[in-house]
Write a protein that holds these residues in place. Structure first.
Motif, PDB file in Angstrom:
ATOM      1  N   PRO A  78       5.541  24.987   9.391  1.00 34.60           N
ATOM      2  CA  PRO A  78       4.708  23.694   9.380  1.00 34.60           C
ATOM      3  C   PRO A  78       5.261  22.731  10.364  1.00 34.60           C
ATOM      4  N   SER A  79       4.579  22.245  11.404  1.00 35.12           N
ATOM      5  CA  SER A  79       4.788  21.042  12.535  1.00 35.12           C
ATOM      6  C   SER A  79       4.608  19.982  12.033  1.00 35.12           C
TER       7      SER A  79
ATOM      8  N   GLY B  54      -4.871  22.109  -4.289  1.00 40.60           N
ATOM      9  CA  GLY B  54      -3.783  22.821  -5.082  1.00 40.60           C
ATOM     10  C   GLY B  54      -3.049  23.488  -4.343  1.00 40.60           C
ATOM     11  N   GLU B  55      -3.711  24.429  -3.133  1.00 41.22           N
ATOM     12  CA  GLU B  55      -2.694  25.131  -2.310  1.00 41.22           C
ATOM     13  C   GLU B  55      -2.091  24.441  -1.520  1.00 41.22           C
ATOM     14  N   LEU B  56      -2.536  23.108  -1.010  1.00 39.31           N
ATOM     15  CA  LEU B  56      -1.813  22.327  -0.327  1.00 39.31           C
ATOM     16  C   LEU B  56      -0.559  21.911  -1.044  1.00 39.31           C
ATOM     17  N   LEU B  57      -0.577  21.577  -2.139  1.00 44.68           N
ATOM     18  CA  LEU B  57       0.413  21.164  -2.892  1.00 44.68           C
ATOM     19  C   LEU B  57       1.423  22.334  -3.198  1.00 44.68           C
ATOM     20  N   ALA B  58       1.090  23.246  -3.329  1.00 46.03           N
ATOM     21  CA  ALA B  58       1.926  24.550  -3.754  1.00 46.03           C
ATOM     22  C   ALA B  58       2.617  24.739  -2.276  1.00 46.03           C
ATOM     23  N   GLN B  59       2.115  24.684  -1.024  1.00 46.82           N
ATOM     24  CA  GLN B  59       2.797  24.633   0.047  1.00 46.82           C
ATOM     25  C   GLN B  59       3.818  23.578   0.343  1.00 46.82           C
ATOM     26  N   GLY B  60       3.495  22.217  -0.149  1.00 44.26           N
ATOM     27  CA  GLY B  60       4.560  21.324  -0.088  1.00 44.26           C
ATOM     28  C   GLY B  60       5.803  21.675  -0.930  1.00 44.26           C
ATOM     29  N   LYS B  61       5.389  22.188  -2.260  1.00 52.12           N
ATOM     30  CA  LYS B  61       6.438  22.595  -3.098  1.00 52.12           C
ATOM     31  C   LYS B  61       7.253  23.657  -2.445  1.00 52.12           C
TER      32      LYS B  61
ATOM     33  N   GLN C 250      10.955  20.825   3.494  1.00 53.96           N
ATOM     34  CA  GLN C 250      11.318  20.274   4.995  1.00 53.96           C
ATOM     35  C   GLN C 250      10.095  19.625   5.419  1.00 53.96           C
ATOM     36  N   ALA C 251       8.998  19.942   4.994  1.00 52.99           N
ATOM     37  CA  ALA C 251       7.645  19.281   5.405  1.00 52.99           C
ATOM     38  C   ALA C 251       7.048  18.419   4.347  1.00 52.99           C
ATOM     39  N   PRO C 252       7.407  17.197   4.343  1.00 52.13           N
ATOM     40  CA  PRO C 252       7.051  16.446   3.191  1.00 52.13           C
ATOM     41  C   PRO C 252       5.468  15.946   3.296  1.00 52.13           C
ATOM     42  N   TRP C 253       5.120  16.259   4.573  1.00 49.62           N
ATOM     43  CA  TRP C 253       3.867  15.521   4.700  1.00 49.62           C
ATOM     44  C   TRP C 253       2.730  16.323   4.007  1.00 49.62           C
ATOM     45  N   LEU C 254       2.890  17.564   3.598  1.00 40.89           N
ATOM     46  CA  LEU C 254       2.009  18.596   2.997  1.00 40.89           C
ATOM     47  C   LEU C 254       2.015  18.106   1.572  1.00 40.89           C
ATOM     48  N   ALA C 255       3.117  17.879   0.700  1.00 45.14           N
ATOM     49  CA  ALA C 255       2.990  17.546  -0.440  1.00 45.14           C
ATOM     50  C   ALA C 255       2.379  16.230  -0.585  1.00 45.14           C
ATOM     51  N   LEU C 256       2.877  15.048   0.435  1.00 37.10           N
ATOM     52  CA  LEU C 256       2.344  13.649   0.394  1.00 37.10           C
ATOM     53  C   LEU C 256       0.633  13.503   0.683  1.00 37.10           C
ATOM     54  N   THR C 257       0.334  14.494   1.461  1.00 39.18           N
ATOM     55  CA  THR C 257      -1.131  14.573   1.768  1.00 39.18           C
ATOM     56  C   THR C 257      -1.851  15.232   0.498  1.00 39.18           C
TER      57      THR C 257
END
Length: 383
Positions: free
Chosen positions: A129-130, A309-316, A320-327
């Motif tokens: 993830p960029s 929910g899938e976006l939160l799972a990717q953040g977990k 190293q890509a905190p923007w996924l979980a924060l979004t």
């Protein structure tokens, strides 16, 4: 000439539709709650925008002019050969080769976000993830898909799922509670025992078992959650019908020969809906949370679907890509906060102590109905 004081007052109206004075007062009470009122408008604005997600985030252009012809790829699929390509399959408008062919003899107008929820950005300067940049405002996920596009589509499917589940659950739950409360007796007893047994079934285990047999989709999840969600409406509706079935207006309707179904859904149900409507925003928030939780666990919508929910799972999985979980966190927190604020405003709007505050006779009646029964007993004891 009729004196002005004796002229009938015009009927209150809301959005051009005539309403009763009580409904008008409830609307005014809802508007008086500024937090809930503005939360409703913000939520509706976000939901309406998400309904047109294809016009906001899409890898297909609105209009395409090529060699003297005007095309609308967002509505119709065109093969690559239409624009001078070599393949009979649908044109990939993000392909540099296809873009070069179109630019030679025309132009195309792209949406503000030129990525769909499944579009892969092949030209990332960094591995996915960029991080966020001018091209991808919230970065990309671990499969190089634009996070903004997936958030917009995920918000829409979450709200639509919650609305559908809440409305269908309300219809089933209100009908079941009405039958129980109105008829009582053995019908009420058997229904209550069934609900007690059925509510003890572990919903999550049922979903896990079914997910191992068939691939869940929108309608599968809706049907399974509906099997358990409707019970949340039964209790309050049953209590209102048990209270109202022996009132004078119900007895009068029976004496006049009105059918039971007419008495239930035309006379008693409007009184029971006051308490039910106050629960709807909270049930909606719970439905949205249920879908988010299932997607986070991987037993929700099919892989590749746009989901918060899938976006939160990717953040977990990608710390190293905190923007996924924060979004995902901020979008879900904002959505649920708006729904809770709306629910609080609706609850206050239907509060009889506020609805009848300026009606002396009705206010006294409502106050007497709300007063605890023990007050009269204490008074008799003191005498």
């Amino acid at each position: 000439m009729t004196p002005r004081s004796e002229r009938p007052r015009p009927r209150p109206r809301f959005l051009g539709v005539g309403v009763t004075p009580l409904t008008r007062r409830r609307i005014d009470n809802f508007k008086a709650n500024r937090r809930g009122f503005w939360s409703l408008w913000i939520f509706l604005a976000l939901f309406v925008v998400s309904l047109f997600a294809e016009f906001i985030a899409n890898d297909k252009p609105f209009f395409l002019y090529y060699d003297g012809g005007l095309y609308t790829p967002i509505f119709k699929a065109y093969p690559e050969t239409t624009f001078g390509g070599a393949f009979e399959t649908e044109a990939d408008y993000s392909d540099p080769a296809v873009r070069a062919l179109i630019d030679e003899k025309g132009w195309m107008l792209m949406p503000p976000i030129p990525y769909g929820y499944q579009s892969v950005a092949w030209d990332l300067p960094l591995p996915a993830p960029s991080r966020p940049d001018a091209e991808h405002w919230l970065g990309t996920d671990d499969q190089a898909r634009d996070v903004v596009a997936r958030t917009i589509y995920g918000f829409r499917i979450s709200v639509l799922f919650g609305f559908t589940l809440t409305v269908v659950s309300a219809v089933v739950g209100v009908s079941a509670g009405a039958v129980q409360g109105y008829f009582g007796g053995w019908i009420d007893l058997l229904f209550q025992r069934f609900i007690e047994v059925w509510s003890s079934v572990p919903t999550l285990y049922v979903l896990i078992i079914l997910a191992s047999i068939v691939e869940p989709n929108f309608w599968w999840l809706l049907g399974i959650l509906l099997l358990f969600q409707w019970m949340g409406f039964v209790g309050v509706v049953r209590a209102e019908f048990l209270r109202a079935r022996n009132l004078d207006y119900v007895r009068a309707a029976r004496a006049l020969g009105a059918p039971n179904i007419v008495i239930m859904f035309r006379h008693v149900l409007p009184n029971a809906m006051v308490a039910t409507i106050t629960f709807v925003p909270f049930i909606l928030a719970g439905s949205v949370t249920a879908l988010t939780g299932l997607d986070f666990l991987g037993i929700g919508l099919p892989p590749g679907s746009a989901s918060l929910g899938e976006l939160l799972a990717q953040g977990k999985a990608n710390l190293q890509a905190p923007w996924l979980a924060l979004t995902g966190f901020f979008v879900i927190a904002m959505m649920l906060s708006l729904l809770i604020f709306i629910g609080e405003a609706v609850r206050d709007a239907f509060d009889p102590r506020k609805s009848f505050a300026d009606m002396p006779v009705v206010a006294e009646t409502a106050a007497a109905a709300l007063a605890p029964a023990s007050a009269g007993a204490d008074g008799q004891g003191r005498e």
